[in-house]
Scaffold this active site. Sequence first.
Site, PDB file in Angstrom:
ATOM      1  N   TYR A   1     -15.147  -6.107  12.887  1.00 15.47           N
ATOM      2  CA  TYR A   1     -15.118  -5.626  14.315  1.00 15.47           C
ATOM      3  C   TYR A   1     -16.292  -6.385  15.184  1.00 15.47           C
ATOM      4  O   TYR A   1     -16.151  -6.265  16.435  1.00 15.47           O
ATOM      5  CB  TYR A   1     -15.802  -4.077  14.182  1.00 15.47           C
ATOM      6  CG  TYR A   1     -14.508  -3.036  13.993  1.00 15.47           C
ATOM      7  CD1 TYR A   1     -13.508  -2.834  15.093  1.00 15.47           C
ATOM      8  CD2 TYR A   1     -14.401  -2.441  12.860  1.00 15.47           C
ATOM      9  CE1 TYR A   1     -12.377  -2.270  14.965  1.00 15.47           C
ATOM     10  CE2 TYR A   1     -13.233  -1.800  12.824  1.00 15.47           C
ATOM     11  CZ  TYR A   1     -12.264  -1.748  13.797  1.00 15.47           C
ATOM     12  OH  TYR A   1     -11.199  -0.898  13.609  1.00 15.47           O
TER      13      TYR A   1
ATOM     14  N   GLU B   1     -10.107   1.092 -16.556  1.00 14.68           N
ATOM     15  CA  GLU B   1      -9.407   0.564 -15.354  1.00 14.68           C
ATOM     16  C   GLU B   1      -9.610   1.470 -14.202  1.00 14.68           C
ATOM     17  O   GLU B   1      -9.875   1.039 -13.132  1.00 14.68           O
ATOM     18  CB  GLU B   1      -7.770   0.623 -15.709  1.00 14.68           C
ATOM     19  CG  GLU B   1      -6.998  -0.307 -14.435  1.00 14.68           C
ATOM     20  CD  GLU B   1      -5.667  -0.889 -14.831  1.00 14.68           C
ATOM     21  OE1 GLU B   1      -5.487  -0.927 -16.100  1.00 14.68           O
ATOM     22  OE2 GLU B   1      -4.816  -0.846 -14.005  1.00 14.68           O
TER      23      GLU B   1
ATOM     24  N   ASP C   1      -4.676  -0.605 -18.805  1.00  8.93           N
ATOM     25  CA  ASP C   1      -3.224  -0.381 -19.096  1.00  8.93           C
ATOM     26  C   ASP C   1      -2.641  -1.387 -19.763  1.00  8.93           C
ATOM     27  O   ASP C   1      -2.957  -2.630 -19.948  1.00  8.93           O
ATOM     28  CB  ASP C   1      -2.463  -0.324 -17.800  1.00  8.93           C
ATOM     29  CG  ASP C   1      -2.941   1.076 -17.172  1.00  8.93           C
ATOM     30  OD1 ASP C   1      -3.472   1.968 -17.635  1.00  8.93           O
ATOM     31  OD2 ASP C   1      -2.437   1.177 -15.883  1.00  8.93           O
TER      32      ASP C   1
END
Lengths: 389, 738
Positions: free
Chosen positions: A119, A217, A269
């Site tokens: 911005y 995770e 995972d």
Amino acid sequence: MAKTTIRRKRGAVAEAKEVAAKLSPRDKKTMGSIVGLADGVVVAAEKRKDPAVDIPARTLSNVRYSPRKGIIEMGNSTNRRQLFDLAQAKAYMRTMLVASGCKKLLLQGKSTSLRGMYYMLKHTIEGTKENTFDDQEESDTIIEDVEVLLGSLREELHLYAQKKGDLVGNIIINDSSYDIDCSRMGSGGYGIPSIVEPEVIKLDPKKCDAKFVLHVEKDTVWQRFNEDRFWEKQNCILTHGGGQPTRGIRRMLYRLHNELKLPIYCVLDNDPWGYYIYSVIKQGSINLAYESQRMAIPDVRYLGLRSKDFERCQLSDSVKIALNDSDRKRAKQIANYPWFAKKRDWQREIEKMLKNDFKLEVESLISKDISYVTEQYVPARLEEKDWLD
Amino acid sequence: MLLAPSSFAGENRLAVKRSKKSTKRGTRRPISTEGVEEPKQRRRVAAPSTNGDGHAEDETDDSAADDIAETNGEATDDAPTKGPKRRATAQSMAAKQRDISVSEFFAKNRHLLGFDNPRKALLTTVKEAVDNSLDACEEAGILPEIWVHIEATGGDRYKVGVQDNGPGILKKQIPLIFGKLLYGSKFHRLRQSRGQQGIGISAAGMYGVQTTGKPVKIISKIGANKAAHYYEIQIDTKKNEPQILNGRGEGVEIPPGKNEQAAIAKHEIEWEPQPHGTRVTIELQAKFVRGRGSVDEYLEQTAIANPHVTLHYKDPDGESRDYPRSADRLPAEPKEIKPHPYGVELGRLITLLHDDPNSTVAQFLTSTFSRVSGQVARKICTTAKISTRASTRRIGRKEADSLYQAIQATRIAAPATDCISPIGEELILKGLHQVVPGEFYAAATRPPAVYRGNPFQIEVGIAYGGQAAMQHVTKELLRELIEETDARTIRQFLIHTFNGLGSEAADRILKESKLGTRQSPSGLKPKEAETLLAAMKGVNISEGQSMEVLRYANRVPLQFSPASCAITQTILGTNWRSYGLSQSRGGLPKGPVTVMVHVASVWVPFTSESKEAIASYPEIQKELRLALQAVGRHLGTYIRRRLKVKQQSDRRQIFLRYLGEVATAVSEINAVDRAALYDQLLSVAKKRTADADVKLDDRGRPIEDLAELEKAENVLIVDPTAAPAAINRAPTEPETKT
């Protein structure tokens, strides 16, 4: 061509010097490289040459795995970015904008988020309907370019990313001169800031009782461990990275490992994505190879989930998630990374997953029992020292 | 001068066609002898005809049509002996056989002259009157100024008034010119002129009388101090004779002086005060339309090809449009030439021999034809095995035939071509620039060439960038235009103000600017005007537009049958892609392009009597192709150059756009003088893009300098907004009256 020298505004120079005096030595170094970048443009213009910058390439072809150090390092190849090239003119302009934005932050001694920077620099180019930036992603990549170009880290440019991960455990962290007892964080945990450099966060071995760090995770799994007071029972620190860990989290793990000598274990995972997260924590990422030096933890260990867990834990068929084409492709790609290629255990692990043709999420262990993962799975793996390296 | 029917038989297509028909019908008569032997007797068909015969009769007198007994009373030597019962005898049939007046014939066959429907009738009437006026002015050496006024008189009737500033017509000639078909000065000479037969204007008058019953009104004045003559005429179709209706069959004289105008007004006719000139007023059943094949189009196209003419046009809606002249010089006077031997057919040769009974064959050949010297004449005679000194009187059909063959076999120089008066490249450019909006104009006049013994010359003009004007309008100009206009809606304003902008493009602009279709221009807020301007510049209005083709024969626009015309066919056959225009196979090229093609000749080969399309002679097509290629090359250079300039300026634009940002950022970092840095970067940028300027074009040739192109005499490059035809300003400029 006649050479003409472009005058500097005297007052401005004096002012800049004055401010520079207040800067920390680290900021001074950063400021120096930013000014050097700008001076390069002036010199080129005076010589009537194309202003150009050489940006180290951030691609797989330009990274090298150092087996000795166990990390990914950046190569020497660079990409030239020219102002007078139709395809690069805008990118060049943006590079200069980011540099000037960083200079402002340094001068004022403030820092901003990536989005804040976006911005700060976003405006309509005079006389046109075109914006300097239309999307934060555009400024993010340019910021990474500037980091490698100047050889400065993001925090050295006074930029930080969105806070993502959390931490809980038997440690007292000094954050901005406040002592934070991470064993008293309730259910929310301590949010790991984007910048965890010693100026902000101080670690003291005396204030740390934990014996290791368990990195999971994602948030949901972390919640499970926290609710079961896993860190209390096992006397450890529990962190998560909300998927791919950001640089702040990786840097925090690095410091916990190197300064407090804590071993790091990961519970991720069992899919290519999880493998890659482990790879990034261990060797560093391709995109940010220049930061591996201060982030990669070659000693990190992969606890689970493993391809063999389906049989080992006797999970039901319902928890299988079939691999798709991109999973298979990615798995083969990962198996071929030089840092996995010579590790027989890992090759077997990946092969097994491909043979299974399904992936497993950590949450799948809940099908056995809600606290199976915290009370049986992880303690058993730690007990057996059954992990991948 | 009454028409001698046999004079131009070979040339007249009407007659040729008819003769073919009659032979088909089984007439065994040798094709040409008749004209020689008994020309006067066979004046049945009014159209000049040597060997044309019973065809017209068949049409007019159906009852007599009988295949066995041929209508011209010839003995039917091979009539079958057994056959159906005879219905009439040769005698009874002879009673019904009589002369047909030319006017009767055309009254029945008015489509032959372009009066097939009310819409075309209006156009043909205006066209014949204007063409006559122009021919008269040019012949007299007067810069033509023409007034055309069409007025609706109720129902489907329109009053057409056409006035010129020509030499005027003598009192006794007026009734003949306007009230008799095939009366005129142009038919008998081989010379480039608009009209050819002398049918047009009197046929228009006849059509008017037939459809409305109103006579043709003519007022003519031959000098400032001479009395004006006023006639009301109608044609007696039976006799092909004029009938004067006013002043007890004598016409009315209006003396010059102060009361002249008042006196003219008393007769309910109009007259633009002029020292000399003619005004013809015809009331006829018609239909007024706009667009293709309209009077508007005809006048506009006439103005392009005749830049020395001033036209004033007032249409039935009361709107007037002026086409001021852009050249103050009359075109060179075309010369009358003798026919060239190659262009003469056997029948015509026989007629010509017959007309010159008192000379030797050699004398006849040298004096009748162009390019036949004594030597050539001798050669012809030797080949034909005819003595050079044989009397023309002795030459029979057989000898004439061998003479004809000999002419074809002998090498004769091409005819002199200085008899043609082309418009000229300069005037084509002026004419196009005056009428067709554009930014680039080119013209090419080919050297004269010859087809079938007739000299002709091809000229081509091209205008490109028709709608560029609109895209170059400034904010101030748009505001002025909006203030000036009296259009009710913005859509109307756009269409009326910017020439060449169709309604489709206007709609696209409105859609782009998101303004209401019904919004009035006066109520436009400044912000809205800006979005309108942006839309005008942004919309690609030339999308889907294809090349406009303007065809001319001897400066007369051809508005019908484009497909069968040699001009259109040649344009389609030209590869415009190599000149920077896009073109789909077998189609007209796309883009804001207007091409005008002028075929000037002493005898323009039309495909039909209605003079709508030019026949495809290979010689003509070749010249057309060369001329089109000449202007095409200039256009290609311009378009490529412009494209290159645009690409370069785009490049520069991109650099410039970012330079400011870079300079600002750098000066913020190391506090250098921003302006100085910017200037230096700018000069580097210019150097960089200038390098590209000298690059080769897409074919690897160095790009020619536009300035060089501009210097060429046959090219005109203008600021699109400066083209007078580009923008219609509401208050028209003060009329320039002489």
